[in-house]
Design a protein around this motif. Structure first.
Motif, PDB file in Angstrom:
ATOM      1  N   LEU A  18      25.448  21.962  45.265  1.00  0.00           N
ATOM      2  CA  LEU A  18      25.553  23.347  44.799  1.00  0.00           C
ATOM      3  C   LEU A  18      25.539  23.342  43.266  1.00  0.00           C
ATOM      4  O   LEU A  18      26.258  22.569  42.628  1.00  0.00           O
ATOM      5  CB  LEU A  18      26.865  23.967  45.312  1.00  0.00           C
ATOM      6  CG  LEU A  18      27.239  25.327  44.711  1.00  0.00           C
ATOM      7  CD1 LEU A  18      26.221  26.407  45.075  1.00  0.00           C
ATOM      8  CD2 LEU A  18      28.640  25.761  45.181  1.00  0.00           C
ATOM      9  N   VAL A  19      24.702  24.187  42.698  1.00  0.00           N
ATOM     10  CA  VAL A  19      24.609  24.251  41.237  1.00  0.00           C
ATOM     11  C   VAL A  19      25.225  25.553  40.744  1.00  0.00           C
ATOM     12  O   VAL A  19      24.833  26.646  41.174  1.00  0.00           O
ATOM     13  CB  VAL A  19      23.131  24.199  40.774  1.00  0.00           C
ATOM     14  CG1 VAL A  19      23.049  24.241  39.245  1.00  0.00           C
ATOM     15  CG2 VAL A  19      22.441  22.952  41.315  1.00  0.00           C
ATOM     16  N   LEU A  20      26.195  25.418  39.846  1.00  0.00           N
ATOM     17  CA  LEU A  20      26.795  26.605  39.226  1.00  0.00           C
ATOM     18  C   LEU A  20      26.534  26.555  37.728  1.00  0.00           C
ATOM     19  O   LEU A  20      26.621  25.495  37.106  1.00  0.00           O
ATOM     20  CB  LEU A  20      28.308  26.622  39.452  1.00  0.00           C
ATOM     21  CG  LEU A  20      28.812  26.750  40.884  1.00  0.00           C
ATOM     22  CD1 LEU A  20      30.337  26.671  40.905  1.00  0.00           C
ATOM     23  CD2 LEU A  20      28.347  28.067  41.510  1.00  0.00           C
ATOM     24  N   VAL A  21      26.230  27.707  37.172  1.00  0.00           N
ATOM     25  CA  VAL A  21      26.056  27.774  35.728  1.00  0.00           C
ATOM     26  C   VAL A  21      27.221  28.560  35.169  1.00  0.00           C
ATOM     27  O   VAL A  21      27.507  29.666  35.631  1.00  0.00           O
ATOM     28  CB  VAL A  21      24.716  28.457  35.368  1.00  0.00           C
ATOM     29  CG1 VAL A  21      24.594  28.618  33.857  1.00  0.00           C
ATOM     30  CG2 VAL A  21      23.549  27.634  35.901  1.00  0.00           C
ATOM     31  N   ILE A  37      33.244  32.293  43.333  1.00  0.00           N
ATOM     32  CA  ILE A  37      33.879  31.094  43.866  1.00  0.00           C
ATOM     33  C   ILE A  37      35.376  31.353  43.982  1.00  0.00           C
ATOM     34  O   ILE A  37      35.889  32.314  43.414  1.00  0.00           O
ATOM     35  CB  ILE A  37      33.624  29.877  42.967  1.00  0.00           C
ATOM     36  CG1 ILE A  37      34.004  30.236  41.524  1.00  0.00           C
ATOM     37  CG2 ILE A  37      32.184  29.441  43.045  1.00  0.00           C
ATOM     38  CD1 ILE A  37      34.059  29.057  40.635  1.00  0.00           C
ATOM     39  N   ASP A  38      36.050  30.483  44.661  1.00  0.00           N
ATOM     40  CA  ASP A  38      37.475  30.759  44.840  1.00  0.00           C
ATOM     41  C   ASP A  38      38.315  30.054  43.783  1.00  0.00           C
ATOM     42  O   ASP A  38      37.803  29.391  42.886  1.00  0.00           O
ATOM     43  CB  ASP A  38      37.899  30.431  46.275  1.00  0.00           C
ATOM     44  CG  ASP A  38      37.996  28.933  46.479  1.00  0.00           C
ATOM     45  OD1 ASP A  38      38.429  28.535  47.562  1.00  0.00           O
ATOM     46  OD2 ASP A  38      37.643  28.149  45.557  1.00  0.00           O
ATOM     47  N   ASP A  68      36.603  19.807  46.574  1.00  0.00           N
ATOM     48  CA  ASP A  68      37.515  20.518  47.498  1.00  0.00           C
ATOM     49  C   ASP A  68      37.107  21.975  47.616  1.00  0.00           C
ATOM     50  O   ASP A  68      36.661  22.578  46.642  1.00  0.00           O
ATOM     51  CB  ASP A  68      38.947  20.487  46.921  1.00  0.00           C
ATOM     52  CG  ASP A  68      39.577  19.122  47.143  1.00  0.00           C
ATOM     53  OD1 ASP A  68      39.060  18.372  47.989  1.00  0.00           O
ATOM     54  OD2 ASP A  68      40.564  18.811  46.427  1.00  0.00           O
ATOM     55  N   GLY A  69      37.279  22.521  48.784  1.00  0.00           N
ATOM     56  CA  GLY A  69      37.066  23.961  48.974  1.00  0.00           C
ATOM     57  C   GLY A  69      35.611  24.369  49.137  1.00  0.00           C
ATOM     58  O   GLY A  69      35.312  25.548  49.219  1.00  0.00           O
TER      59      GLY A  69
END
Ligand code: BES
Ligand code: MN
Ligand code: ZN
Length: 498
Positions: A18-21, A37-38, A68-69
């Motif tokens: 998963l890629v987050l910017v 996101i949490d 995690d998560g």
């Protein structure tokens, strides 16, 4: 590699990566946590920032295994570096995301698009650029290496959105971006091929192969005899010193009403430019295999047209020759008659691009184009002026020039306009013919364009000098596929205006 978009939940979606910017929402300070996101991930990001593992420089990144998560096997966090991204910085960011992903041992990836904002650009633009950039990164230039090639394991990339609003449009943008990348990669492949393989006849065969893929594409190849009958004395003078037969390649794409006037794209196809009798010096001469990159960009655009079925007509014209010294080669001082009837004193046989383009431009008039654009690796002076960052644009029409500038800014494949004033044109004066083929030491890119302008009738015309942008030298030596992204963007706009 397949590229698509989906509305999905980042926390529960299974993926190799998963890629987050990190936030570049326009009003936020840099490095904001993504909004979808949490708290576990938010805490993680906070710690990474505190420890200095994530920096504020654009493209800096960190991979976390088994986060995690999340259902994702890896989390790849990128810094966007700036408060609000512009087109150029987005393209930089997407390029670093792509090269990082390709380097990982993963099969698929999910990139969250939700938190990336670019001033004045929609999600469809982001999706198109992302798909194009990732598609371009899938190219490998070593097709003639006998050792085993490394094929990236990455097969599928999904752009993730939080809602299904506009999803169809965004998916369509992914298809468009991927088909532009395919055109770019064809253009790069042809550019990278050596001159002993990629001859004028080879380019002609490539054009025929493209035409065979689509019922609305036609291809015609003129041989030297036919060009002699047409009076293309200028083009034929360039091919006089080589064994390789010259070809004039004509591709027609009918995406609109048959009677609608087409956009004409004329691409310089010198498959090797030794300079001829005005021989170039030896250092770096191998790079003159790239002197057909204008032609390659026309073929790349036809590949995109075939995939996308754009609603417009396009005619692609490629004068293809090899420029060599030889017993029968043209000599400095020789005078030739072009198809237009104008005579040219050849003072330097290395200024051959304009000699083939002038006859191709005259021939292009037969198709009564509404717009004519020629694309050529025309002058070393252009490399000195603009380097590898922008192609030179010269035009007799402000509206056309502006459209090309807009397409350049949108695709990141930028142009910079130079003037076509009469004062420069005067530098082409010859004592013995209507014009000389060179205009002296100064303003070489402009005088070359002024030469071409003498063969343009009244219509809208633009000349793109891609000598600095079509390929890279040094350790990264290789064709770039430019200006396919620029021309693709321009034609997409043209097709939607009609
Ligand atoms: N293909 C070259 C232009 C070129 C040179 C492109 C270097 C990229 C890098 C072109 O045919 C050429 O040789 N132009 C001459 C013109 C001159 C003789 C007026 C040049 O630029 O030196
Ligand atoms: Mn030359
Ligand atoms: Zn050349």
């Amino acid at each position: 590699m397949q590229l698509t978009a989906a509305a999905c939940d980042l926390l529960t979606k299974k993926t190799d990566c998963l890629v987050l910017v990190l936030g570049n929402q326009q009003d936020d300070p840099p490095l904001q946590s993504p909004k979808h996101i949490d708290t576990t991930i938010e805490d993680l990001i906070k710690k990474l920032k505190e420890s200095g593992d994530i920096k504020e420089t654009i493209g800096s990144s960190i991979v976390i295994n088994n986060p995690d998560g999340l259902q994702a096997k890896r989390l790849l966090i990128f810094s966007s570096g700036e408060k609000s991204l512009n087109e150029q910085s987005f393209i930089k960011l997407a390029t670093s995301v792509g090269s990082k992903l390709i380097g990982l041992p993963i099969k698929d990836a999910l990139i969250s698009l939700e938190d990336i904002a670019i001033c004045g650009r929609e999600k469809t633009w982001e999706a198109q650029q992302f798909s194009r950039i990732l598609g371009e990164q899938n190219y490998s230039s070593g097709s003639l290496k006998t050792s085993i090639k490394k094929i990236p394991s990455l097969k599928k990339v999904t752009l993730a959105l939080s809602s299904a609003v506009d999803l169809q449009k965004i998916k369509q943008a992914c298809i468009l971006g991927s088909s532009i990348a395919k055109g770019v990669n064809l253009s790069r492949y042809l550019g990278d091929l050596p001159g002993n393989i990629c001859t004028p006849s080879y380019l002609a065969t490539e054009a025929e192969k493209l035409a065979a893929q689509h019922p609305q594409v036609a291809c015609k190849i003129l041989n030297e005899k036919e060009m002699t009958t047409l009076g293309m004395g200028s083009l034929l003078s360039v091919t006089a010193g080589t064994q390789q037969p010259a070809k004039m390649i004509i591709l027609q794409y009918f995406g609109a009403n048959k009677k609608d006037s087409p956009v004409a794209l004329v691409g310089k196809g010198v498959t090797f430019d030794s300079g001829g009798i005005s021989l170039k010096s030896g250092a770096g001469m191998d790079e003159m295999k790239y002197d057909m990159c204008g032609a390659a960009s026309v073929l790349g655009i036809f590949s995109m047209l075939i995939d996308m079925n754009l609603r417009l007509n396009v005619v692609g014209i490629i004068p293809a020759v090899e420029n060599m010294p030889g017993g029968s080669a043209i000599k400095p001082g020789d005078i030739v008659t072009s198809m237009s009837g104008q005579t040219i004193e050849i003072l330097n046989t290395d200024a051959e691009g304009r000699l083939i383009l002038c006859d191709a431009l005259t021939y292009a008039n037969r198709y009564k184009p509404k717009i004519m654009i020629d694309i050529a690796t025309l002058t070393g002076a252009c490399v000195m002026t603009l380097g590898g960052h922008a192609s030179a644009l010269l035009s007799n029409n402000d509206a056309l020039a502006e459209s090309l500038e807009i397409a350049g800014n949108s695709s990141g494949d930028r142009v910079w306009r130079l003037p076509l004033w009469g004062e420069y044109d005067k530098q082409l004066k010859s004592n013995f013919a209507d014009m000389a083929n060179i205009g002296g030491r100064t303003a070489g890119t402009i005088t070359a364009a002024c030469f071409l302008a003498r063969f343009i009738k009244n219509g809208a015309w633009a000349h793109l000098d891609i000598a600095g942008t079509a390929w890279k030298s040094g350790a990264d030596k290789g064709s770039t596929g430019r200006p396919v992204p620029l021309l693709a963007e321009f034609l997409i706009k043209e097709a939607s205006n009609d």
